[in-house]
Scaffold this active site. Structure first.
Site, PDB file in Angstrom:
ATOM      1  N   GLY A  44       0.831  -1.204   0.000  1.00 38.57           N
ATOM      2  CA  GLY A  44       0.000   0.000   0.000  1.00 38.57           C
ATOM      3  C   GLY A  44       0.857   1.241   0.000  1.00 38.57           C
ATOM      4  O   GLY A  44       1.837   1.333   0.746  1.00 38.57           O
ATOM      5  N   TYR A  45       0.492   2.219  -0.825  1.00 36.93           N
ATOM      6  CA  TYR A  45       1.289   3.449  -0.960  1.00 36.93           C
ATOM      7  C   TYR A  45       0.447   4.707  -0.784  1.00 36.93           C
ATOM      8  O   TYR A  45       0.971   5.812  -0.805  1.00 36.93           O
ATOM      9  CB  TYR A  45       1.974   3.479  -2.336  1.00 36.93           C
ATOM     10  CG  TYR A  45       0.992   3.321  -3.475  1.00 36.93           C
ATOM     11  CD1 TYR A  45       0.350   4.414  -4.026  1.00 36.93           C
ATOM     12  CD2 TYR A  45       0.691   2.061  -3.975  1.00 36.93           C
ATOM     13  CE1 TYR A  45      -0.574   4.261  -5.047  1.00 36.93           C
ATOM     14  CE2 TYR A  45      -0.222   1.898  -4.994  1.00 36.93           C
ATOM     15  CZ  TYR A  45      -0.853   3.005  -5.536  1.00 36.93           C
ATOM     16  OH  TYR A  45      -1.772   2.848  -6.541  1.00 36.93           O
ATOM     17  N   GLY A  46      -0.860   4.552  -0.611  1.00 31.96           N
ATOM     18  CA  GLY A  46      -1.762   5.682  -0.388  1.00 31.96           C
ATOM     19  C   GLY A  46      -2.467   5.470   0.944  1.00 31.96           C
ATOM     20  O   GLY A  46      -1.825   5.282   1.977  1.00 31.96           O
ATOM     21  N   SER A  47      -3.794   5.452   0.916  1.00 32.61           N
ATOM     22  CA  SER A  47      -4.540   5.283   2.165  1.00 32.61           C
ATOM     23  C   SER A  47      -4.301   3.917   2.800  1.00 32.61           C
ATOM     24  O   SER A  47      -4.511   3.749   4.001  1.00 32.61           O
ATOM     25  CB  SER A  47      -6.033   5.495   1.932  1.00 32.61           C
ATOM     26  OG  SER A  47      -6.545   4.517   1.037  1.00 32.61           O
TER      27      SER A  47
ATOM     28  N   GLU B 149     -10.672  -0.767  -3.813  1.00 35.01           N
ATOM     29  CA  GLU B 149      -9.780  -0.239  -4.853  1.00 35.01           C
ATOM     30  C   GLU B 149     -10.387  -0.354  -6.251  1.00 35.01           C
ATOM     31  O   GLU B 149      -9.669  -0.326  -7.240  1.00 35.01           O
ATOM     32  CB  GLU B 149      -8.437  -0.987  -4.793  1.00 35.01           C
ATOM     33  CG  GLU B 149      -7.758  -0.934  -3.448  1.00 35.01           C
ATOM     34  CD  GLU B 149      -7.384   0.470  -3.004  1.00 35.01           C
ATOM     35  OE1 GLU B 149      -6.964   1.282  -3.853  1.00 35.01           O
ATOM     36  OE2 GLU B 149      -7.514   0.773  -1.799  1.00 35.01           O
TER      37      GLU B 149
END
Length: 190
Positions: A25-28, A99
């Site tokens: 994961g790289y966002g929320s 997503e």
């Protein structure tokens, strides 16, 4: 491609034959783990940069006024830090829905930030071929867009500010995210 990618992800990446899967994961997903996981570890992937170029019709905006959220773009010699989660395949029923707004998942290697070693796991990425793509813009324009956007998951500005805070906690320098954050804070101070 439609911005609803649930069925496409399930067809292209069946996972029911696996006991567990690592997810990057790289966002929320760095700060909002609303799913069960077996373990979580800071990680990094290579060849990608985080960008606020994806529209959010279902979380941080609406179909009539989409917000802006993070995706990854391929950039040689770049890297992107985030959080990796080991999960069971059944968790992807929830994750594919979360997503679904233009993100496709695929396997890629990532390495651990705080120790040696690496693993192959899944990452969700939205690119220009999906209907929710908003594309490149300068950081000031992105900040203005984020400042006026809101959806079922809350204000778009909360997403950006929590992401920036989470990246600092990981010790990650992300010029793009931090430049948008500075512009947003100027607008909010107004």
């Amino acid at each position: 491609m439609s911005h609803n990618t649930i069925e496409l992800n399930r067809q292209q990446q069946p996972l029911d034959h696996l006991e567990s899967v690592w997810l990057f994961g790289y966002g929320s997903l760095i700060y909002k783990a609303d799913f069960p996981y077996l373990q979580r570890r800071p990680a990094r992937i290579h060849g990608w940069q985080r960008r606020f170029w994806q529209g959010s019709h279902d979380h941080r905006g609406t179909p009539q006024a989409p917000g802006r959220v993070a995706t990854l773009i391929p950039v040689k010699d770049a890297h992107c830090a985030g959080m990796a989660y080991e999960v069971t395949p059944d968790v992807f029923e929830h994750l594919d829905h979360r997503e679904k707004n233009g993100y496709l998942r695929f396997f890629t290697p990532f390495e651990w930030l705080n120790s040696g070693g690496s693993v192959e796991g899944l990452v969700y990425v939205a690119d220009a071929s999906n209907a929710a793509w908003l594309g490149e813009a300068d950081e000031r324009e992105i900040a203005r867009h984020i400042a006026r956007s809101e959806g079922p998951s809350g204000h778009n500005s909360d997403y950006l500010l929590r992401l920036a805070e989470s990246l600092r906690a990981l010790g990650e320098q992300d010029d793009h995210v931090f430049a948008i954050e500075r512009e947003l804070r100027r607008l909010l101070a107004g």
